[in-house]
Design a protein around this motif. Structure first.
Motif, short mmCIF file in Angstrom:
data_model
loop_
_atom_site.label_atom_id
_atom_site.label_comp_id
_atom_site.label_asym_id
_atom_site.label_seq_id
_atom_site.Cartn_x
_atom_site.Cartn_y
_atom_site.Cartn_z
N LEU A 268 11.98 -22.07 -41.94
CA LEU A 268 10.62 -21.67 -41.71
C LEU A 268 10.28 -20.16 -41.97
CD1 LEU A 268 9.20 -24.02 -38.74
CD2 LEU A 268 8.90 -24.28 -41.05
N VAL A 269 11.27 -19.46 -41.62
CA VAL A 269 11.44 -17.88 -41.71
C VAL A 269 11.23 -17.69 -43.16
CG1 VAL A 269 12.39 -15.96 -41.35
CG2 VAL A 269 12.05 -17.60 -39.47
N GLU A 270 12.48 -18.27 -43.97
CA GLU A 270 12.71 -18.09 -45.20
C GLU A 270 11.65 -18.48 -46.05
OE1 GLU A 270 16.22 -20.15 -46.19
OE2 GLU A 270 17.39 -18.91 -44.68
N ASN A 271 10.75 -19.37 -45.78
CA ASN A 271 9.70 -19.84 -46.48
C ASN A 271 8.16 -19.46 -45.98
OD1 ASN A 271 10.96 -21.81 -48.68
ND2 ASN A 271 11.94 -22.21 -46.84
N LYS A 272 8.38 -18.46 -45.36
CA LYS A 272 6.96 -18.06 -44.71
C LYS A 272 5.93 -17.93 -45.81
CE LYS A 272 5.16 -14.69 -41.48
NZ LYS A 272 5.42 -13.48 -40.66
N LYS A 273 6.26 -17.31 -46.89
CA LYS A 273 4.96 -17.02 -47.75
C LYS A 273 4.71 -18.45 -48.38
CE LYS A 273 4.47 -14.56 -52.21
NZ LYS A 273 4.90 -13.55 -53.36
N LYS A 274 5.74 -19.30 -48.67
CA LYS A 274 5.04 -20.60 -49.16
C LYS A 274 4.40 -21.37 -48.21
CE LYS A 274 7.59 -25.03 -50.77
NZ LYS A 274 9.13 -25.46 -50.92
N LEU A 275 4.61 -21.52 -46.96
CA LEU A 275 3.99 -22.07 -45.86
C LEU A 275 2.28 -21.47 -46.06
CD1 LEU A 275 6.48 -22.02 -42.97
CD2 LEU A 275 5.41 -23.93 -44.37
N TRP A 276 2.37 -20.09 -46.16
CA TRP A 276 0.91 -19.58 -46.18
C TRP A 276 -0.11 -19.84 -47.35
CZ3 TRP A 276 -2.24 -17.59 -42.82
CH2 TRP A 276 -3.37 -16.96 -43.20
N GLU A 277 0.77 -20.25 -48.55
CA GLU A 277 0.16 -20.73 -49.79
C GLU A 277 -0.14 -22.11 -49.56
OE1 GLU A 277 2.46 -21.61 -53.34
OE2 GLU A 277 1.33 -19.97 -54.09
N LYS A 278 0.48 -22.95 -48.79
CA LYS A 278 0.36 -24.43 -48.84
C LYS A 278 -0.85 -24.63 -47.86
CE LYS A 278 3.35 -27.62 -48.90
NZ LYS A 278 4.49 -28.70 -48.33
N ILE A 279 -1.15 -23.82 -46.63
CA ILE A 279 -2.13 -24.04 -45.97
C ILE A 279 -3.29 -23.66 -46.15
CG2 ILE A 279 -1.93 -21.76 -44.55
CD1 ILE A 279 -2.57 -23.65 -42.11
N ASN A 280 -3.15 -22.62 -47.40
CA ASN A 280 -4.69 -21.90 -48.16
C ASN A 280 -5.01 -23.15 -48.92
OD1 ASN A 280 -5.49 -19.31 -47.51
ND2 ASN A 280 -3.48 -19.01 -47.43
N ILE A 281 -4.07 -23.61 -49.80
CA ILE A 281 -4.23 -24.73 -50.54
C ILE A 281 -4.96 -26.02 -49.75
CG2 ILE A 281 -3.45 -26.68 -52.05
CD1 ILE A 281 -1.44 -24.68 -53.13
#
Length: 384
Positions: A268-281
């Protein structure tokens, strides 16, 4: 009657299990193979000592293994194999079982053989032999596709091994899809609480981190997710709910509240940016879904406000959503709007279904009002 002698010896050595052994001996003497199989199934669930299971198979079941249902025999063999300390010994034992199954000449033998082969693949995976596991897994999938009227346990065995193979390679999307297929062929009641919690945790992480997974409705509708509630990892359930509804504000609150738990998960730490992009989508999709079908021209400024993104980044968000085919539409940079013509279908939760019901009710009211208006404009027809 070596088989009966063995049961009598065990009955004396283990008085607590004497009734079980006596019942097995009775059914064996009367050649009641179906009833004996059912009794063995219950006994295997009752036994706790792995050596007892191994000995029971070799000293008793082998005496009549050709007389019972071959898939049930495969089930027994797989359970026994899990109690061998050496993986190679377990594999050798299972290969011997396959040889015996093939020797029967039964036209349905491929079903139990496939079930046993998947256990061999699982053991090879545990040994770190990924290539060998993949070969068996690919063969198993091909065999499964060519079969009809297959027992759910065989389907489940293939999808389970597939999920574990993807997990070992950190392939979140592959794991997520295979694990859901495994659950489709498995009764949740048959799984232990610890197993359900571990699987629910892994599935939830995979849903968050998997590529092109933007709909968690199917997972949230499955009872296994309830295992997270009341556990030490309940925070993951709430994060999953926030993602499913695209609730950015709630996600930010949860991240602050459970900062220590989140930081303890490297993925989760490594993919923090990816998670933020996903929840925005997902927030964007929720904005679209919540609007009536005749109000799908959305100001970019509104999307920026709801997603808390700068206006210049909203276009990137829309392009990303278009590229993964979550939506279809046209961006009008002059007017600063986006016209949505299609949204990917979603598995809806209860709140979303309630919102859809309200929209349908409003639509019915509009239709009824239109009908009354049209009727008032039509002159009465007089029959002459």
């Amino acid at each position: 009657m070596a088989a009966v002698t063995y049961l009598e010896q065990q009955s004396r050595l283990e008085p607590d299990l004497a009734e079980w052994y006596n019942d097995l001996a009775h059914l064996y003497r009367h050649k009641l193979w179906h009833q004996l199989t059912l009794k063995l199934e219950k006994f295997f669930q009752h036994l706790r000592d792995g050596n007892d299971m191994i000995n029971l198979y070799h000293e008793f079941i082998t005496d009549f293994e050709s007389k019972i249902n071959h898939l049930k025999l495969a089930h027994f063999a797989v359970i026994v194999s899990q109690h061998y300390e050496e993986k190679e010994v377990a594999i050798s034992y299972l290969e011997g079982v396959i040889g015996k199954l093939r020797a029967t000449g039964d036209r349905r033998v491929e079903e139990p053989v496939l079930y046993v082969k998947m256990q061999i693949a699982a053991l090879k995976l545990q040994k770190g032999e990924l290539k060998e596991c993949k070969v068996l897994l690919d063969e198993g999938k091909s065999t499964l596709e060519s079969m009809t009227d297959v027992d759910p346990s065989v389907h489940a065995s293939v999808h389970w091994v597939s999920s574990q193979y993807h997990k070992s390679k950190q392939e979140f999307t592959g794991f997520y899809r295979s694990a859901l297929l495994y659950l489709a062929y498995t009764s949740v009641e048959s799984l232990s609480d610890s197993f359900k919690l571990d699987l629910a945790f892994d599935l939830s992480l995979a849903a968050l981190l998997g590529d092109n997974i933007y709909n968690f409705g199917e997972l949230l509708a499955h009872p296994i997710v309830n295992s997270l509630q009341g556990s030490s990892v309940e925070w993951l359930y709430h994060i999953l709910m926030a993602f499913n509804t695209g609730d950015l504000a709630k996600y930010q609150v949860l991240c602050e509240r459970w900062a220590d738990a989140l930081s303890a998960q490297p993925s989760l730490v490594e993919n923090k940016k990816k998670l933020w992009e996903k929840i925005n989508i997902l927030c964007l999709m929720e904005i679209i879904f919540s609007r009536p079908s005749d109000e799908r021209t959305i100001p970019l400024a509104l999307i920026a406000e709801r997603t808390t993104l700068p206006l210049e980044e909203v276009e990137h968000l829309l392009i990303k959503s278009l590229s993964v085919h979550l939506i279809e539409g046209i961006i009008d940079q002059v007017d600063g709007t986006v016209r949505i013509s299609w949204v990917q279908p979603r598995v809806l939760g209860i709140p979303q279904i309630a919102a859809l019901r309200d929209r349908l009710d409003n639509w019915l009211l509009k239709v009824h009002s239109t009908l009354l208006a049209v009727e008032s404009e039509i002159p009465d027809l007089v029959t002459t």
